[in-house]
Design a protein around this motif. Structure first.
Motif, short mmCIF file in Angstrom:
data_model
loop_
_atom_site.label_atom_id
_atom_site.label_comp_id
_atom_site.label_asym_id
_atom_site.label_seq_id
_atom_site.Cartn_x
_atom_site.Cartn_y
_atom_site.Cartn_z
N THR A 220 0.76 -1.64 0.08
CA THR A 220 -0.43 0.01 -0.20
C THR A 220 0.75 1.06 -0.57
O THR A 220 0.59 2.28 -0.75
CB THR A 220 -1.25 0.31 1.17
OG1 THR A 220 -1.81 -0.67 1.06
CG2 THR A 220 -2.00 1.39 1.15
N ILE A 224 1.30 4.09 -2.94
CA ILE A 224 0.96 5.85 -2.28
C ILE A 224 1.60 6.22 -3.64
O ILE A 224 1.81 7.78 -4.50
CB ILE A 224 0.66 5.38 -0.98
CG1 ILE A 224 -0.50 5.38 -0.36
CG2 ILE A 224 0.75 7.32 -1.00
CD1 ILE A 224 -0.93 4.94 0.34
N PRO A 242 -4.63 4.95 -4.66
CA PRO A 242 -4.04 4.61 -3.06
C PRO A 242 -3.28 6.17 -3.17
O PRO A 242 -2.52 6.73 -3.27
CB PRO A 242 -2.90 4.07 -3.31
CG PRO A 242 -2.68 3.54 -4.90
CD PRO A 242 -4.50 3.69 -5.09
N VAL A 374 -6.48 1.25 1.24
CA VAL A 374 -5.73 -0.05 0.44
C VAL A 374 -5.78 -0.01 -1.19
O VAL A 374 -7.42 -0.40 -1.09
CB VAL A 374 -5.95 -1.14 0.85
CG1 VAL A 374 -5.07 -2.27 0.71
CG2 VAL A 374 -5.41 -0.29 2.84
#
Length: 472
Positions: A220, A224, A242, A374
């Protein structure tokens, strides 16, 4: 050294007795939540995209609230009352029935009222002992086949959700799915998924504690960062992008709670149609739950020497209450989630893990932006890994005996190929009773299994039956 068995919480949930620890239960509860948190986004999309008979649509914000609310309450109830690592939330497939079969024929409150009635009927079946008796009538090998089929099914879900496998748009040939979006893998989100699978596998073979959860968190964060640095269309990630959320706290809207009508549907449609619709909901909920409870309990090593689930009556009753609660809150029928196997993969063995998962759903009521950060590409590797773990049950099936091997094979194959746990169980049950009858062993089959197989025959033939009765 401190003995955890003196802890009242440990004693109540039998954490030490089941060979677990508080750490494993917490890890398991976290892993289960992150593999099923997508329902907070997906359920509002499915229900919110449909219109009822009068052209009304449900609010997406309100749907997100009631989805998290019922999941939070009923998952905690399942943990405390059933003491199994089972999480509860709005059932996929069941919400589609509500949105696309019930709502077009009546108002939303009427449709949700039918869901409540379905949940009450399930509770009646549990109280009378019929639902539990049906589960105990199933041969052990078929229960194992159900676990294996679920393993393949959730692994397939993981591949599809991540975009590793996709449907071919407008395909009329012989190949229904393909690798990636165009026959090959491309794009950063797919890379996140592939790296996640490799990371999960690497951590598992190294026997790292919390392997599945660590992989979800790590990927995750990677997702991002990639999303910030690369120019990636939001649609490429799917339902969840994300990104660091701009708002951390979102106020819940409980406007849909209690918005149902128990008997309003009787004024909108005929009795025969009503019975068939409730039957469809009931059968799907009944056997999806059965497959999930058996599969998760088996993987957790909680079945007794006779292959029975501990406290099964309580577990099934809570599941029935969850179905009714989902309808009462307009969140659609709630049921036990196969993603609970992700928590089992993390070592969860008791209902304490479900209390953790329920607590996170409670937080999700107020922290929806964080709960949905997520992406599927980071969570899906957990489903693939757990699919492998459930697949291990296949070694217990006697493949030299056709009378059990053929039904087991159909159970295993039909689940992923039709994207339905219910269909797989039905195919296996029907094959089992037919083969027994052909071999002159009909008396070996429990009468409840005969009755269940007959119901599945109706389930599979529902379309011609409706046409014969003139209800379509």
């Amino acid at each position: 050294m401190f003995d955890t068995r003196t802890n009242p919480v440990d004693r109540y949930f039998a954490i030490s007795d089941r060979g677990s620890t508080f750490g494993r239960e917490i890890h398991g509860g976290l892993a289960t939540f992150f593999t099923m948190a997508y329902i907070i986004v997906l359920n509002p999309i499915i229900l919110g995209s449909a219109e009822d008979k009068f052209g009304h649509q449900l609010s997406g914000a309100q749907l997100a609230t009631v989805t998290a609310l019922v999941a939070a309450v009923m998952t905690v109830v399942m943990g405390v009352g059933g003491n199994l690592p089972l999480a509860v939330a709005a059932g996929l497939g069941l919400n589609a029935v509500v949105a696309f079969q019930l709502a077009p024929l009546m108002s939303w409150p009427d449709a949700m009222g039918l869901v409540v009635l379905e949940g009450v009927l399930i509770c009646v079946l549990v109280v009378t002992g019929l639902r539990e008796a049906v589960m105990h009538a199933i041969p052990q090998a078929l229960k194992q086949a159900i676990s294996v089929g679920i393993g393949l099914f959730i692994a397939f879900i993981g591949f599809v959700d991540a975009g590793f496998v996709t449907r071919i748009p407008g395909e009329t040939g012989t190949v229904p799915v393909q690798l990636g979006a165009g026959g090959h893998l491309s794009g950063w989100p797919i890379l996140v998924f592939c790296l996640g699978v490799l990371l999960t596998v690497a951590l598992m073979v190294r026997k790292v504690k919390g392997a599945i959860l660590l992989s979800i968190v790590a990927m995750t964060l990677v997702a991002i960062v990639i999303n910030e640095l690369a120019d990636i269309p939001a649609a490429a990630w799917g339902l969840t992008v994300p990104a660091v959320p701009s708002d951390v706290v979102a106020a819940p809207d409980f406007g849909l709670v209690g918005s149902f009508s128990l008997f309003g549907a009787f004024e909108q449609i005929g009795v025969v149609t009503l019975v068939l619709l409730v039957f469809t909901l009931l059968l799907s909920d009944f056997f999806d739950t059965m497959g999930t409870v058996v599969g998760v309990s088996s993987e957790a090593g909680l079945l007794d020497e006779n292959g029975k689930v501990p406290h099964l009556g309580r577990v099934l009753l809570i599941d029935g209450v969850a179905a009714a609660a989902g309808g009462a809150a307009s969140a659609s029928s709630n049921t036990s989630y196969i993603e609970s196997a992700a928590g089992v993969g993390e070592g969860a063995r008791t209902g304490f893990a479900s209390v953790v998962t329920g607590g996170l759903f409670t937080l999700a009521l107020f922290l929806t932006p964080l709960a949905t950060v997520v992406p599927a590409q980071a969570a899906a590797p957990a489903l693939v890994a757990v699919g492998f773990l459930l697949m291990a049950q296949v070694r217990h099936i006697d493949w030299t005996s056709y009378e059990i091997a053929v039904p087991a094979f159909l159970t295993i194959a039909v689940m992923p190929f039709t994207y339905s746990i219910t269909n797989g169980i039905g195919a296996g049950f029907l094959a089992y009773v037919v083969i027994k009858a052909v071999l002159g062993k009909a008396r070996e089959v429990h009468w409840l299994l005969w009755g269940t197989a007959a119901l599945f025959a109706v389930y599979f033939a529902i379309d011609p039956i409706e046409q014969l009765l003139g209800v379509k």
